[in-house]
Design an enzyme around this catalytic site. Structure first.
Site, PDB file in Angstrom:
ATOM      1  CE  LYS A 199      -4.433  -1.659   1.609  1.00  0.00           C
ATOM      2  NZ  LYS A 199      -5.584  -1.526   2.476  1.00  0.00           N
ATOM      3  CE  LYS A 206      -6.226  -7.359  -0.725  1.00  0.00           C
ATOM      4  NZ  LYS A 206      -7.138  -7.215   0.360  1.00  0.00           N
ATOM      5  CE  LYS A 217     -13.460  -2.648   1.748  1.00  0.00           C
ATOM      6  NZ  LYS A 217     -12.176  -2.514   2.434  1.00  0.00           N
TER       7      LYS A 217
HETATM    8  N1  AQP Z   1      -9.557 -10.490  -2.373  1.00  0.00           N
HETATM    9  C1  AQP Z   1     -10.060 -10.927  -1.235  1.00  0.00           C
HETATM   10  N2  AQP Z   1     -10.483 -12.214  -1.120  1.00  0.00           N
HETATM   11  C2  AQP Z   1     -11.026 -12.658   0.041  1.00  0.00           C
HETATM   12  N3  AQP Z   1     -11.176 -11.884   1.149  1.00  0.00           N
HETATM   13  C3  AQP Z   1     -10.803 -10.602   1.071  1.00  0.00           C
HETATM   14  N4  AQP Z   1     -10.831  -9.573   1.953  1.00  0.00           N
HETATM   15  C4  AQP Z   1     -10.332  -8.461   1.367  1.00  0.00           C
HETATM   16  N5  AQP Z   1      -9.957  -8.732   0.104  1.00  0.00           N
HETATM   17  C5  AQP Z   1     -10.228 -10.054  -0.114  1.00  0.00           C
HETATM   18  C6  AQP Z   1     -11.318  -9.693   3.310  1.00  0.00           C
HETATM   19  O1  AQP Z   1     -12.289  -8.684   3.538  1.00  0.00           O
HETATM   20  C7  AQP Z   1     -12.205  -8.273   4.906  1.00  0.00           C
HETATM   21  C8  AQP Z   1     -12.193  -6.798   5.002  1.00  0.00           C
HETATM   22  O2  AQP Z   1     -11.026  -6.283   4.515  1.00  0.00           O
HETATM   23  P1  AQP Z   1     -10.612  -4.795   4.879  1.00  0.00           P
HETATM   24  O3  AQP Z   1     -11.683  -3.885   4.531  1.00  0.00           O
HETATM   25  O4  AQP Z   1     -10.161  -4.724   6.289  1.00  0.00           O
HETATM   26  O5  AQP Z   1      -9.335  -4.493   4.039  1.00  0.00           O
HETATM   27  P2  AQP Z   1      -8.596  -5.268   2.952  1.00  0.00           P
HETATM   28  O6  AQP Z   1      -8.265  -6.652   3.363  1.00  0.00           O
HETATM   29  O7  AQP Z   1      -7.433  -4.418   2.589  1.00  0.00           O
HETATM   30  O8  AQP Z   1      -9.724  -5.295   1.834  1.00  0.00           O
HETATM   31  P3  AQP Z   1      -9.735  -4.590   0.470  1.00  0.00           P
HETATM   32  O9  AQP Z   1     -11.042  -4.857  -0.171  1.00  0.00           O
HETATM   33  O10 AQP Z   1      -8.504  -4.964  -0.308  1.00  0.00           O
HETATM   34  O11 AQP Z   1      -9.702  -3.066   0.892  1.00  0.00           O
HETATM   35  P4  AQP Z   1      -8.721  -1.913   0.441  1.00  0.00           P
HETATM   36  O12 AQP Z   1      -8.834  -1.865  -1.062  1.00  0.00           O
HETATM   37  O13 AQP Z   1      -9.213  -0.692   1.114  1.00  0.00           O
HETATM   38  O14 AQP Z   1      -7.365  -2.295   0.897  1.00  0.00           O
HETATM   39  C9  AQP Z   1     -10.970  -8.918   5.508  1.00  0.00           C
HETATM   40  O15 AQP Z   1     -11.353 -10.023   6.293  1.00  0.00           O
HETATM   41  C10 AQP Z   1     -10.202  -9.359   4.306  1.00  0.00           C
HETATM   42  O16 AQP Z   1      -9.395 -10.472   4.582  1.00  0.00           O
END
Ligand code: AQP
Length: 337
Positions: free
Chosen positions: A116, A198, A201
């Site tokens: 990040k 991966k 969002k």
């Molecule tokens: N690609 C993924 N596959 C399965 N699980 C996922 N999670 C995130 N991406 C995947 C799970 O969603 C939960 C919430 O995640 P978060 O909001 O704490 O942050 P993150 O893991 O960084 O999710 P994002 O969507 O990738 O958000 P951004 O883009 O803001 O960094 C967690 O349980 C995570 O494992």
């Protein structure tokens, strides 16, 4: 509300974007199942979201929508707590106390920080580096036994365990040492635009993800564009056929079947037919959630009451842990002999 014989689960999710199907299949859907067997605490972690720049009005809108989406997915406020992290100040306070018991070296190894921070150039926030300690505070405040997350959070859960063990060793037993819980399927859904990455969002490419609130025509179009390979056969091979294997995994999650079952259903289809099938399955799975989401958003006072009541209950658990930690650390106790 909580049963003292049941174990405690805690999990958080950032309102850093609208939720994708990866957040649903990898996290929220598991929470819905687990809430029947565990004392469940779920949190919209807005303090985590501001570790990268956020537009205030957008953050406000997303936070309430994220909470509504979690409830629409099946989290039952009679069984689980659901609140905004910023409503319980003990999260920030314990984070500071744990910061003073964490090492720069262990933090610098966190791969999510490395990934990040690349995107942030010269303006990397200190908070982004500190994100895993805040996550440890979130978990440890509630005497959490189990943390259901996707694969991407393994290293952070491990750090929370190390911080808890170190604190227990340096002072005296204080924290429950939590374990990660990873769902059987969907724990790592990949980007539709680049199956090496991966699904996230906050991806700038909106074709990389399916949002939980995307309408059917948008969903169908995004799957139509999903990156596959130069072969023509649909089968599961995570090394050779990353795009198709990811679509099979998404299909299996949406239909609630295993990957071999999904493979058997889709073998023999052309890529175009297969993508249409995956799109339909996902849209069907999201339909009822979207209907409930709209209803919840149309009754804001009721939605806010759920979040405020949960925050009150969470605050009383969290403050007890915080006081205990302050005492162990040696902060002055008024009225003590
Ligand atoms: N690609 C993924 N596959 C399965 N699980 C996922 N999670 C995130 N991406 C995947 C799970 O969603 C939960 C919430 O995640 P978060 O909001 O704490 O942050 P993150 O893991 O960084 O999710 P994002 O969507 O990738 O958000 P951004 O883009 O803001 O960094 C967690 O349980 C995570 O494992």
């Amino acid at each position: 509300m909580f049963d003292k014989d049941k174990k405690i689960i805690f999990s958080g999710i950032q309102p850093s974007g609208d939720f994708t199907i990866a957040n649903y299949f990898g996290a929220i859907r598991n929470w819905v199942l687990l809430q029947n067997d565990y004392n469940s605490i779920f949190c919209v972690v807005d303090l985590h979201a501001i570790t990268v720049p956020q537009e205030p009005a957008v953050l406000r809108r997303r936070s309430i929508e994220c909470a509504a989406m979690i409830l629409a997915s099946g989290i039952d406020p009679e069984k689980s707590l659901l609140f905004f992290q910023s409503s319980v100040s003990a999260h920030s306070e314990l984070c500071w106390l744990l910061n003073c018991n964490s090492y720069m070296g262990e933090m610098a190894r966190m791969t999510q920080y490395k990934e990040k921070s690349v995107k942030q150039g010269d303006t990397i926030r200190v908070g982004l580096f500190d994100y895993p300690v805040l996550m440890a505070a979130d978990i440890l405040l509630y005497n959490t036994d189990i943390v259901p997350v996707g694969d991407d959070q393994t290293q952070h859960v491990e750090l929370a365990r190390n911080i808890a063990e170190r604190f227990n060793h340096n002072y005296s037993p204080t924290f429950v040492v939590p374990e990660g819980y990873y769902g059987k399927a969907g724990s790592r859904i990949m980007s539709l635009a680049n199956p090496e990455k991966k699904m996230s969002k906050s991806d700038e490419n909106t074709n990389a993800f399916i949002l939980m609130k995307d309408k059917r025509d948008v969903i169908m179009n995004k799957f139509k564009r999903a990156v596959t390979d130069s072969e023509t056969e649909v089968y599961y091979d995570k090394e050779k056929k990353k795009g198709i294997s990811n679509l099979l995994e998404i299909y299996s999650c949406a239909k609630g079947i295993t990957i071999p079952e999904a493979e058997a259903e889709c073998r023999g289809m052309s890529y175009a037919e297969f993508k249409e099938c995956v799109g339909t399955a996902v849209a069907d799975c999201l339909d009822p959630i979207q209907v409930r989401f709209e209803a919840l958003m149309n009754d804001k006072p009721a939605l806010e009451k759920i979040l405020m009541d949960s925050a009150d209950a969470a605050r009383s658990i969290a403050n007890k842990t915080l006081r205990k930690v302050q005492k162990k650390i040696g902060f002055y106790q008024f009225g003590s002999k």
